[in-house]
Design a protein around this motif. Sequence first.
Motif, PDB file in Angstrom:
ATOM      1  N   LYS A 175       0.824  -1.207   0.000  1.00  0.00           N
ATOM      2  CA  LYS A 175       0.000   0.000   0.000  1.00  0.00           C
ATOM      3  C   LYS A 175       0.857   1.256   0.000  1.00  0.00           C
ATOM      4  N   LYS A 179       1.166   4.253  -3.007  1.00  0.00           N
ATOM      5  CA  LYS A 179       0.941   5.676  -2.736  1.00  0.00           C
ATOM      6  C   LYS A 179       2.147   6.519  -3.125  1.00  0.00           C
ATOM      7  N   ILE A 182       2.277   6.569  -7.216  1.00  0.00           N
ATOM      8  CA  ILE A 182       0.970   6.609  -7.869  1.00  0.00           C
ATOM      9  C   ILE A 182       1.008   7.312  -9.223  1.00  0.00           C
ATOM     10  N   TYR A 210      -7.352  -6.077   2.713  1.00  0.00           N
ATOM     11  CA  TYR A 210      -8.159  -4.943   2.218  1.00  0.00           C
ATOM     12  C   TYR A 210      -9.368  -5.349   1.384  1.00  0.00           C
ATOM     13  N   PHE A 217      -6.980  -1.426  -6.207  1.00  0.00           N
ATOM     14  CA  PHE A 217      -6.526  -0.371  -5.300  1.00  0.00           C
ATOM     15  C   PHE A 217      -5.743   0.699  -6.056  1.00  0.00           C
ATOM     16  N   ILE A 218      -4.932   0.292  -7.020  1.00  0.00           N
ATOM     17  CA  ILE A 218      -4.181   1.255  -7.823  1.00  0.00           C
ATOM     18  C   ILE A 218      -5.140   2.174  -8.578  1.00  0.00           C
ATOM     19  N   GLN A 220      -8.271   2.859  -7.853  1.00  0.00           N
ATOM     20  CA  GLN A 220      -8.991   3.708  -6.906  1.00  0.00           C
ATOM     21  C   GLN A 220      -8.108   4.849  -6.405  1.00  0.00           C
ATOM     22  N   THR A 221      -6.854   4.539  -6.121  1.00  0.00           N
ATOM     23  CA  THR A 221      -5.935   5.554  -5.613  1.00  0.00           C
ATOM     24  C   THR A 221      -5.621   6.599  -6.682  1.00  0.00           C
ATOM     25  N   LYS A 222      -5.486   6.172  -7.918  1.00  0.00           N
ATOM     26  CA  LYS A 222      -5.255   7.125  -9.013  1.00  0.00           C
ATOM     27  C   LYS A 222      -6.439   8.071  -9.157  1.00  0.00           C
ATOM     28  N   ASP A 224      -8.641   8.837  -6.782  1.00  0.00           N
ATOM     29  CA  ASP A 224      -8.663   9.716  -5.603  1.00  0.00           C
ATOM     30  C   ASP A 224      -7.669  10.866  -5.779  1.00  0.00           C
ATOM     31  N   THR A 225      -6.494  10.553  -6.332  1.00  0.00           N
ATOM     32  CA  THR A 225      -5.493  11.590  -6.594  1.00  0.00           C
ATOM     33  C   THR A 225      -5.991  12.544  -7.669  1.00  0.00           C
TER      34      THR A 225
END
Length: 278
Positions: A175, A179, A182, A210, A217-218, A220-222, A224-225
């Motif tokens: 994780k 981050k 990303i 998770y 997750f990648i 989703q994180t992209k 969110d960024t």
Amino acid sequence: MMLHSLSNLKSISQIIYTLYNSDDALEEEVHITKFSDKLHIKKESSESFDPKTFLNAETDIIKSIVYSRKASLISALEKLSRLKIIGERFASNNMIRGEKDTLISYVSILNRAIIQWGYPVESAFQLHNELVQEIELSPQFLNFFQVIREITWHYFKIVQNHRVHNFLPLHQRIKQYIKEHISENITLDDIATALNASKKTLNPAFKKEYKITITQFIRQTKIDTAKELLIASNLTLLEISNLLSFSTASYFVKTFKEITGITPNHFRQHFFDEELHL
């Protein structure tokens, strides 16, 4: 370049001080924490050099670095900044040489400390050599203590990253890696190589904790960024797409809509309206 900018900022601050107070600016360091209230203008005072105080501050710095204690490091650096190091430890006839010798000695102390803590010896010596070379090639130091501060935080971040990448459970290390990278096109091979882990163990460890895959997750994180960039910047969709390593802008828009249910433009245009009605 950073030190040059800081030096310019001091001159600008002195001009602002003169205009604001109708008085000559102080030559000492000044910190303004609340511009509308003169009572919050604090003049920093330096203490005479005391070896015991210096040693205590240095010890606190080392402990803060090896145990990744950010608040303690800030406090220790604040204590060290009040000491008159200049003139006490430098060469009497060569200020630049004295500054360089002091910095090299400081780097050596920090290097020895992180090796004793468990940082790889080879990596530590490489770090030491790079910093010493940079110090030796510097013609001057516009703000000597700022250089000490930057070196200290550099060691803090290196030890902190080493701790994250080597001592945390695998799912947390995965994780953290995502981050930190990303903006890149992250693959399982990249993660496995960086974390020195078997590629086959990555998804099971991550999904167990998770409940989603690493790829999910990648994505989703992209997104969110991307949301943060849409709100806080004027970057175009193409620029955000490139910044986050999407193959095309259209694929970025498609992914954004799949995850959020709306397009990036709609999110940007209506974010504040929706927040105000929550």
